[in-house]
Design a protein around this motif. Structure first.
Motif, mmCIF file in Angstrom:
data_model
loop_
_atom_site.group_PDB
_atom_site.id
_atom_site.type_symbol
_atom_site.label_atom_id
_atom_site.label_comp_id
_atom_site.label_asym_id
_atom_site.label_seq_id
_atom_site.Cartn_x
_atom_site.Cartn_y
_atom_site.Cartn_z
ATOM 1 N N THR A 30 0.842 -1.194 0.000
ATOM 2 C CA THR A 30 0.000 0.000 0.000
ATOM 3 C C THR A 30 0.875 1.241 0.000
ATOM 4 O O THR A 30 2.095 1.168 0.188
ATOM 5 C CB THR A 30 -0.892 0.004 1.227
ATOM 6 O OG1 THR A 30 -0.056 0.051 2.410
ATOM 7 C CG2 THR A 30 -1.763 -1.247 1.291
ATOM 8 N N ALA A 31 0.227 2.356 -0.215
ATOM 9 C CA ALA A 31 0.981 3.621 -0.224
ATOM 10 C C ALA A 31 1.613 3.877 1.136
ATOM 11 O O ALA A 31 2.738 4.386 1.231
ATOM 12 C CB ALA A 31 0.037 4.767 -0.601
ATOM 13 N N GLY A 32 0.918 3.464 2.199
ATOM 14 C CA GLY A 32 1.468 3.663 3.545
ATOM 15 C C GLY A 32 2.706 2.831 3.792
ATOM 16 O O GLY A 32 3.688 3.309 4.372
ATOM 17 N N SER A 33 2.660 1.542 3.340
ATOM 18 C CA SER A 33 3.843 0.682 3.551
ATOM 19 C C SER A 33 5.021 1.155 2.731
ATOM 20 O O SER A 33 6.175 1.085 3.171
ATOM 21 C CB SER A 33 3.490 -0.761 3.199
ATOM 22 O OG SER A 33 3.190 -0.880 1.823
ATOM 23 N N ARG A 34 4.770 1.632 1.504
ATOM 24 C CA ARG A 34 5.871 2.150 0.676
ATOM 25 C C ARG A 34 6.489 3.390 1.315
ATOM 26 O O ARG A 34 7.712 3.567 1.327
ATOM 27 C CB ARG A 34 5.365 2.476 -0.731
ATOM 28 C CG ARG A 34 5.052 1.256 -1.578
ATOM 29 C CD ARG A 34 4.969 1.632 -3.040
ATOM 30 N NE ARG A 34 3.864 2.548 -3.278
ATOM 31 C CZ ARG A 34 2.625 2.169 -3.599
ATOM 32 N NH1 ARG A 34 2.352 0.868 -3.719
ATOM 33 N NH2 ARG A 34 1.675 3.041 -3.798
ATOM 34 N N LYS A 35 5.659 4.233 1.894
ATOM 35 C CA LYS A 35 6.179 5.437 2.544
ATOM 36 C C LYS A 35 7.011 5.068 3.763
ATOM 37 O O LYS A 35 8.075 5.649 4.012
ATOM 38 C CB LYS A 35 5.011 6.339 2.961
ATOM 39 C CG LYS A 35 5.459 7.636 3.615
ATOM 40 C CD LYS A 35 4.254 8.498 3.998
ATOM 41 C CE LYS A 35 4.714 9.794 4.667
ATOM 42 N NZ LYS A 35 3.542 10.630 5.063
ATOM 43 N N ARG A 36 6.522 4.040 4.524
ATOM 44 C CA ARG A 36 7.277 3.619 5.705
ATOM 45 C C ARG A 36 8.636 3.054 5.322
ATOM 46 O O ARG A 36 9.650 3.313 5.978
ATOM 47 C CB ARG A 36 6.474 2.574 6.480
ATOM 48 C CG ARG A 36 7.133 2.197 7.817
ATOM 49 C CD ARG A 36 6.293 1.252 8.627
ATOM 50 N NE ARG A 36 6.140 -0.052 7.993
ATOM 51 C CZ ARG A 36 5.035 -0.480 7.400
ATOM 52 N NH1 ARG A 36 3.943 0.288 7.376
ATOM 53 N NH2 ARG A 36 4.984 -1.662 6.840
#
Length: 311
Positions: A15-21
């Motif tokens: 997800t976009a959140g995991s990629r950002k993390r």
């Protein structure tokens, strides 16, 4: 009859959140390792490459870069005819004897301090103090102790009835053993602390089982302590030999390479050649020889450790 079972495959897409993390974690990794990597690049890798290139030249750093002259392998041919360099290299190999001797003393002291001494912390501090002291200060103190006429060491020997005590640092026969003795004394604390940490990591139930079986203390040391400390011994052996080849400050302050080059080592000879005689290219060829020797010895140790190190 065999039946095939198809396992459900995961189709979880990042997800976009995991990629950002992950980007944040990678950024923090580069942030914390960046200064160290930059230091290694600027102060280690680039000087090594530059020194390798200079080893094939005739150059002095005071003359400027436009005076660099290519000389091929002349520096290396000259090295193997240089008596001072060969003497220094031989001294380096003799001084390697100080590494296993110091490790053996540290291992024995570590076993005794761990099991048979009251207030072991005090002994750790006492043995570690030479390591945290200034090498220059330690060398000056030992110059006084080893003084042929007024030193306490020869005063003690004279009191015991020794008519002609050695001149220690002033005698080519005793100068190198004196330096080796001092190196063992300085490095003993580090080896001792690491050995004590290794001994404390050995499971106590092994000793209890050996005691129930009637094994003596020496048998326990030979069959339990020593084999389980081989990774520690391997670490100390590798770092000790590399550190031994890097010896400079002690030799410079204590004996200045004398008498008659009896305590000169390669790093000291390199310093004299580069910064006193101003032969930067020739000194760089010494560095390359030393680098190859240390790399070869470390490689042999790494290959040989599989036959005696128990992980």
């Amino acid at each position: 009859m065999k039946t095939s079972v198809t396992l459900p495959q995961s189709h979880n897409k990042p997800t976009a959140g995991s990629r950002k993390r992950k980007r944040i974690e990678a950024g923090m990794g580069y942030f914390f390792t960046g200064p160290m990597l930059l230091g290694v690049l600027v102060f280690t890798l680039i000087p090594m490459i530059f020194s390798f290139m200079l080893s094939f030249t005739k150059w002095s750093f005071v003359t400027g870069f436009d005076k660099i002259r290519w000389s091929g392998l002349d520096n290396f041919r000259q090295l193997f005819q240089d008596e001072v360099f060969l003497k220094s290299l031989g001294n380096n190999f003799i001084m390697l004897l100080a590494v296993p001797v110091g490790m053996a003393i540290a291992l024995i002291l570590g076993v005794i301090i761990t099991s048979h001494v009251y207030a072991p912390g005090a002994f750790k501090v006492i043995y570690f103090m030479p390591q945290i002291s200034s090498v220059v200060a330690v060398a000056v103190v030992w110059q006084v102790l080893f003084h042929p006429s007024y030193g306490p060491v020869n005063g003690f020997l004279s009191a015991l009835g020794v008519d002609n005590p050695p001149k220690w640092l002033a005698d080519p026969t005793y100068a190198l053993p004196s330096v080796m003795l001092l190196m063992i004394w300085i490095d003993l604390g580090v080896s001792l602390i690491i050995y004590i940490a290794g001994i404390k990591n050995i499971p106590a139930d092994l000793y209890e089982a050996a005691t129930i079986d009637g094994a003596s203390k020496f048998a326990q040391f030979r069959s339990i302590t020593f084999p389980l400390l081989t990774p520690t011994t391997f670490f100390l052996l590798v770092t000790g030999i590399i550190g031994n080849f890097k010896s400079f400050a002690l030799v410079k302050v204590l004996t200045d390479g004398g008498p008659a080059n009896s305590t000169s080592v390669v790093v000291y000879d390199m310093y004299q050649t580069a910064f006193v005689d101003l032969q930067t290219g020739y000194a760089s060829s010494m560095v390359m020889i030393l680098f190859v020797i240390v790399l070869a010895i470390t490689g042999l140790q790494w290959l040989g450790q599989r036959y005696w190190v128990n992980y």
